[in-house]
Enzyme design. Structure first.
Site, PDB file in Angstrom:
ATOM      1  N   LEU A   1       0.827  -1.218   0.000  1.00 29.12           N
ATOM      2  CA  LEU A   1       0.000   0.000   0.000  1.00 29.12           C
ATOM      3  C   LEU A   1       0.859   1.266   0.000  1.00 29.12           C
ATOM      4  CD1 LEU A   1      -2.845  -1.006   2.495  1.00 29.12           C
ATOM      5  CD2 LEU A   1      -2.711  -1.334   0.031  1.00 29.12           C
ATOM      6  N   GLY A   2       2.168   1.108  -0.014  1.00 28.34           N
ATOM      7  CA  GLY A   2       3.051   2.267   0.015  1.00 28.34           C
ATOM      8  C   GLY A   2       3.229   2.900  -1.365  1.00 28.34           C
TER       9      GLY A   2
ATOM     10  N   ARG B   1      -0.934  -2.451   6.967  1.00 29.22           N
ATOM     11  CA  ARG B   1      -2.147  -1.631   7.051  1.00 29.22           C
ATOM     12  C   ARG B   1      -3.304  -2.351   6.370  1.00 29.22           C
ATOM     13  NH1 ARG B   1      -0.637   3.716   4.156  1.00 29.22           N
ATOM     14  NH2 ARG B   1       1.043   2.477   3.270  1.00 29.22           N
TER      15      ARG B   1
ATOM     16  N   TYR C   1      18.582   4.982   8.838  1.00 29.58           N
ATOM     17  CA  TYR C   1      17.954   4.400   7.650  1.00 29.58           C
ATOM     18  C   TYR C   1      19.029   3.896   6.678  1.00 29.58           C
ATOM     19  CZ  TYR C   1      15.492   4.485   3.126  1.00 29.58           C
ATOM     20  OH  TYR C   1      14.984   4.174   1.893  1.00 29.58           O
TER      21      TYR C   1
ATOM     22  N   LYS D   1      20.038   0.024   5.302  1.00 26.37           N
ATOM     23  CA  LYS D   1      20.104  -0.358   3.888  1.00 26.37           C
ATOM     24  C   LYS D   1      21.450  -1.024   3.572  1.00 26.37           C
ATOM     25  CE  LYS D   1      16.038   0.690   2.528  1.00 26.37           C
ATOM     26  NZ  LYS D   1      15.139  -0.351   2.000  1.00 26.37           N
TER      27      LYS D   1
HETATM   28  C1  AKB Z   1      13.914   8.728   1.551  1.00 30.20           C
HETATM   29  O1  AKB Z   1      13.903   9.929   1.274  1.00 30.20           O
HETATM   30  O2  AKB Z   1      14.026   8.290   2.701  1.00 30.20           O
HETATM   31  C2  AKB Z   1      13.840   7.731   0.406  1.00 30.20           C
HETATM   32  C3  AKB Z   1      15.186   7.282  -0.037  1.00 30.20           C
HETATM   33  C4  AKB Z   1      16.097   8.215  -0.683  1.00 30.20           C
HETATM   34  O3  AKB Z   1      15.515   6.137   0.135  1.00 30.20           O
HETATM   35  N1  AKB Z   1      13.130   8.293  -0.683  1.00 30.20           N
END
Ligand code: AKB
Length: 317
Positions: free
Chosen positions: A15-16, A41, A146, A150
């Site tokens: 759903l993203g 969700r 984040y 990754k």
């Molecule tokens: C974000 O802005 O967190 C993402 C990405 C660059 O991985 N769009």
């Protein structure tokens, strides 16, 4: 329930922003009933994936994932369930849990059910020390949580490939621009929100500085890159398998504003940088995607003008 000859596909995070477009394309190619959308969700009448099977699924619930894979006879997973940078920096523990835990669930499920996997990486794997035109191979020292998740995701993909022969692949997505579903929780979201704001209010307050330059891509290119990578024969997939750099285009926030001003009379934009400026500054300006070009003939189609035209057309409908 299913056509027996087709390799059934499951999408997490359906759903993203990416999931909505990807499920749409996969269902057009392989038939609605052969593409199972899953998300944490609940499916609502407004979401774009109501035309086929749907299951509620947490990417951390490996037992349910395994059961669903067996029940639907899934052969391939596109794993899009993840937390993006802006929200991830606010909730670092949850970000680690979901982003790393989700990849582990999917790879473990793939290992025991002999599945093929797509699990995306991001330009966020690069940190401030990387060259501003980011090469495929350079030390990865991200400063965002984040970005760390990754990098770990890429390492896990490598590990499962070399140790257990799990055919998992990924792309380092740039900021993605699309109209079917809103972006949410990312740093590059300004490049999506600005279009809706221009049409609805004639004005946007942008949360990065005008000179901020980032790699970006139109969703049509991103979906094509994803499917081209996944459809490429295994012999053409090289060492970049867990995170191919893919370039679309690169522009500053001001250049985007100017391109929209050309098409939307009277559009204005003010700039009020917030904490997301810091994340954007730690990422590259542009991406060298020569490995994707060489290994599986990648080439983007959308430039800035074409993106602006397409976004405004589709959002005005
Ligand atoms: C974000 O802005 O967190 C993402 C990405 C660059 O991985 N769009």
């Amino acid at each position: 329930m299913f056509a027996p000859e087709v390799n059934r596909i499951m999408v997490t995070g359906a759903l993203g922003q990416i999931g909505t477009d990807l499920v749409d394309e996969l269902r057009q190619r392989y038939g609605n009933e052969n593409v199972l959308a899953t998300d944490i969700r609940q499916l609502s009448g407004h979401s774009g994936v109501t035309n086929g099977p749907f299951e509620l699924l947490s990417v951390l619930d490996i037992d349910s994932m395994d059961k669903i894979v067996k029940d639907y006879d899934i052969r391939k997973i596109f794993h899009l369930g993840a937390m993006l940078s802006a929200v991830g920096e606010k909730k670092p523990d949850l970000c680690r849990k979901i982003n790393i835990g989700g990849v582990i669930s999917v790879l473990e499920t793939a290992k025991s059910n002999n599945l093929k996997v797509y699990a995306p990486s991001s330009i966020a794997v690069f940190g401030p020390e990387a060259p501003k035109h980011a090469p495929q191979n350079t030390p990865l020292n991200p400063t965002t949580v984040y970005g760390e998740t990754k990098v770990i995701g890429e390492n896990l993909i490598n590990d499962y490939w070399t140790k257990y022969n799990v055919d998992a692949r990924g792309l380092r997505y740039p900021g993605l621009i699309s109209w079917k579903s809103p972006a949410g929780g990312g740093t590059t979201d300004y490049a999506v929100e600005i279009f809706q704001a221009a049409l609805n209010h004639g004005h946007y307050d942008c949360f990065v500085k005008p000179e901020t330059r980032l790699p970006m891509m139109y969703m049509d290119d991103a979906i094509r890159a994803t499917l081209e990578l996944m459809d490429s024969p295994i012999e053409s997939i090289g060492k970049s398998r867990p995170g191919y750099n893919v370039s679309g285009l690169s522009f500053t926030a001001q250049e985007l504003v100017d391109a929209i001003k050309d098409k939307v009379d009277g559009f204005t934009c003010n700039f009020f940088p917030d904490i997301r400026q810091k994340y954007a500054d730690s990422w590259p300006d542009s991406i060298d995607d020569s490995f994707a070009k060489e290994d599986w003939s990648w080439k983007a189609k959308y430039d800035l003008n074409r993106i602006v035209d397409s976004m405004l057309d589709n959002l005005s409908d």
